[in-house]
Design a protein around this motif. Structure first.
Motif, short mmCIF file in Angstrom:
data_model
loop_
_atom_site.label_atom_id
_atom_site.label_comp_id
_atom_site.label_asym_id
_atom_site.label_seq_id
_atom_site.Cartn_x
_atom_site.Cartn_y
_atom_site.Cartn_z
N TYR A 5 -31.90 20.67 51.89
CA TYR A 5 -33.18 20.73 52.57
C TYR A 5 -34.26 21.04 51.53
O TYR A 5 -34.23 22.10 50.91
CB TYR A 5 -33.17 21.81 53.65
CG TYR A 5 -32.08 21.61 54.69
CD1 TYR A 5 -32.33 20.89 55.84
CD2 TYR A 5 -30.80 22.13 54.49
CE1 TYR A 5 -31.33 20.69 56.79
CE2 TYR A 5 -29.79 21.93 55.41
CZ TYR A 5 -30.07 21.21 56.57
OH TYR A 5 -29.07 21.03 57.49
N ASP A 8 -41.12 19.06 51.57
CA ASP A 8 -41.60 17.67 51.56
C ASP A 8 -42.55 17.40 50.40
O ASP A 8 -42.38 16.43 49.64
CB ASP A 8 -42.30 17.38 52.89
CG ASP A 8 -42.72 15.92 53.01
OD1 ASP A 8 -43.74 15.56 52.38
OD2 ASP A 8 -42.06 15.16 53.73
N TRP A 34 -40.71 6.60 51.27
CA TRP A 34 -39.92 7.50 52.09
C TRP A 34 -40.71 7.95 53.31
O TRP A 34 -41.84 8.43 53.20
CB TRP A 34 -39.49 8.71 51.25
CG TRP A 34 -38.62 9.69 51.97
CD1 TRP A 34 -37.51 9.42 52.72
CD2 TRP A 34 -38.80 11.11 52.03
NE1 TRP A 34 -36.97 10.56 53.23
CE2 TRP A 34 -37.74 11.62 52.82
CE3 TRP A 34 -39.73 11.98 51.49
CZ2 TRP A 34 -37.60 12.98 53.08
CZ3 TRP A 34 -39.59 13.34 51.74
CH2 TRP A 34 -38.53 13.83 52.52
N GLY A 36 -39.81 10.40 55.35
CA GLY A 36 -39.57 11.80 55.67
C GLY A 36 -38.27 12.05 56.39
O GLY A 36 -37.95 13.20 56.71
N ARG A 37 -37.51 11.00 56.64
CA ARG A 37 -36.23 11.16 57.34
C ARG A 37 -35.13 11.53 56.35
O ARG A 37 -35.26 11.28 55.16
CB ARG A 37 -35.88 9.86 58.07
CG ARG A 37 -36.86 9.53 59.20
CD ARG A 37 -36.48 8.22 59.89
NE ARG A 37 -37.35 7.99 61.04
CZ ARG A 37 -38.53 7.40 60.96
NH1 ARG A 37 -38.97 6.96 59.80
NH2 ARG A 37 -39.26 7.24 62.04
N PRO A 38 -34.03 12.12 56.86
CA PRO A 38 -32.92 12.47 55.96
C PRO A 38 -32.40 11.26 55.20
O PRO A 38 -32.32 10.16 55.75
CB PRO A 38 -31.86 13.02 56.91
CG PRO A 38 -32.63 13.50 58.10
CD PRO A 38 -33.78 12.55 58.23
N HIS A 221 -33.17 18.47 63.64
CA HIS A 221 -33.51 17.27 62.88
C HIS A 221 -34.55 16.46 63.65
O HIS A 221 -34.22 15.47 64.30
CB HIS A 221 -32.26 16.41 62.64
CG HIS A 221 -31.18 17.12 61.89
ND1 HIS A 221 -31.34 17.58 60.61
CD2 HIS A 221 -29.93 17.48 62.27
CE1 HIS A 221 -30.22 18.17 60.21
NE2 HIS A 221 -29.36 18.13 61.19
N PHE A 223 -36.80 14.31 62.85
CA PHE A 223 -36.94 12.90 62.52
C PHE A 223 -35.78 12.09 63.10
O PHE A 223 -35.96 10.98 63.58
CB PHE A 223 -37.01 12.70 61.00
CG PHE A 223 -38.30 13.16 60.41
CD1 PHE A 223 -39.48 12.49 60.66
CD2 PHE A 223 -38.35 14.29 59.62
CE1 PHE A 223 -40.68 12.92 60.12
CE2 PHE A 223 -39.55 14.73 59.07
CZ PHE A 223 -40.72 14.05 59.32
N LEU A 224 -34.57 12.66 63.05
CA LEU A 224 -33.43 11.97 63.62
C LEU A 224 -33.57 11.86 65.13
O LEU A 224 -33.22 10.84 65.73
CB LEU A 224 -32.14 12.71 63.26
CG LEU A 224 -31.64 12.57 61.83
CD1 LEU A 224 -30.36 13.36 61.64
CD2 LEU A 224 -31.40 11.12 61.48
N GLU A 225 -34.09 12.90 65.76
CA GLU A 225 -34.27 12.87 67.20
C GLU A 225 -35.26 11.78 67.60
O GLU A 225 -35.08 11.08 68.60
CB GLU A 225 -34.74 14.24 67.70
CG GLU A 225 -33.64 15.31 67.60
CD GLU A 225 -34.17 16.70 67.88
OE1 GLU A 225 -35.39 16.83 68.11
OE2 GLU A 225 -33.37 17.65 67.85
N GLU A 226 -36.31 11.63 66.79
CA GLU A 226 -37.28 10.57 67.06
C GLU A 226 -36.61 9.20 66.95
O GLU A 226 -36.84 8.32 67.78
CB GLU A 226 -38.44 10.65 66.07
CG GLU A 226 -39.35 11.84 66.28
CD GLU A 226 -40.42 11.91 65.20
OE1 GLU A 226 -40.56 10.93 64.44
OE2 GLU A 226 -41.10 12.94 65.12
N ARG A 227 -35.78 9.03 65.92
CA ARG A 227 -35.13 7.74 65.71
C ARG A 227 -34.16 7.43 66.85
O ARG A 227 -34.11 6.31 67.34
CB ARG A 227 -34.40 7.73 64.37
CG ARG A 227 -33.76 6.38 64.06
CD ARG A 227 -33.33 6.32 62.61
NE ARG A 227 -32.32 7.32 62.30
CZ ARG A 227 -31.82 7.51 61.09
NH1 ARG A 227 -32.26 6.80 60.07
NH2 ARG A 227 -30.90 8.44 60.89
#
Length: 239
Positions: A5, A8, A34, A36-38, A221, A223-227
């Motif tokens: 982690y 940013d 990038w 900002g996602r993992p 996460h 960003f992952l939740e958004e995806r």
């Protein structure tokens, strides 16, 4: 597997220096691209074993015992060494095939005493396998038949941290995994990782990730939740 982690702003600024030619970097990895996602990179087990002490030293820098100037310069130094070790994994397939051997060589990294390395390896395995035990430097030293001083010196050289600080990192990694992957209470997760007081575990967790375990579980996460939400919406049949 290691989950890293990074701040940013810091990540973007440093990676811009490391990758001056945007066209040579894998799609989506360069800081200008990038989102900002993992990111998932696969340097291989051998490389992970080599860079583990670097990450551990970086994490120790953030324990508020060092001046900010020391933290900044040391972090950049360690990050640069890490990037040098795994450089091909960031480059495109075409460019990653060239010059895969990192130019940097450690001065004190030679394995001159196989017997001592064996002792340290045994000690590290004990701490990982029995992290919940109430270890002290003395008890660990007796287990591997080394003096406390020699054990600490060898840990600093080969593991990048003193024995008990190394144990804290092992416990913190396991505690973080339990918080992320299970529904254990914070107290039970802390106990499973070797801490009797969940407040100690939560304090280390917050130092590392900037949020409490409870806050992390609410939004681990984003960003992952958004995806996932976006993909779910795309998969729904349209009338």
């Amino acid at each position: 597997m290691w989950a890293v982690y990074a701040d940013d702003e810091f990540w973007r600024s440093q990676m811009s220096w490391f990758f001056p030619d945007r066209s040579r970097v894998r799609a989506g990895v360069h800081p200008h691209d990038w989102a900002g996602r993992p990111l998932l990179i696969e340097p291989g087990v051998r490389a992970l074993r080599q860079i583990e002490p670097l990450w551990r030293q970086m994490s120790i820098l953030c324990d508020e015992t060092h001046p900010p100037e020391v933290v900044a310069t040391r972090t950049i130094e360690l990050l640069a060494r890490w990037v040098g070790m795994v450089l091909p994994t960031f480059l495109s397939v075409e460019n990653g095939q060239h010059d895969t051997q990192p130019p940097w060589r450690p001065i004190d990294g030679r394995l001159t005493d196989p017997a001592a390395i064996g002792h340290i390896g045994d000690a590290i395995r004990m701490l990982r396998d029995r992290m919940a035990e109430p270890w002290t430097v003395g008890t660990l030293a007796r287990e591997v038949s080394l003096s406390r001083t020699h054990l600490t010196r060898m840990f600093l050289l080969y593991a990048g941290a003193p024995p008990m600080r190394f144990l804290t990192e092992i416990r913190l990694t396991e505690f973080t995994r339990l918080i992320e992957e299970t529904d254990m209470s914070v107290a039970r997760a802390a106990n499973a990782a070797g801490w009797d007081d969940p407040r100690v575990a939560s304090n280390w967790f917050q130092r590392r990730l900037g949020v409490t375990p409870t806050q992390y579980r609410l939004a681990p996460h984003p960003f992952l939740e958004e995806r996932v939400a976006r993909r779910t919406g795309e998969d729904e049949p349209t009338g």
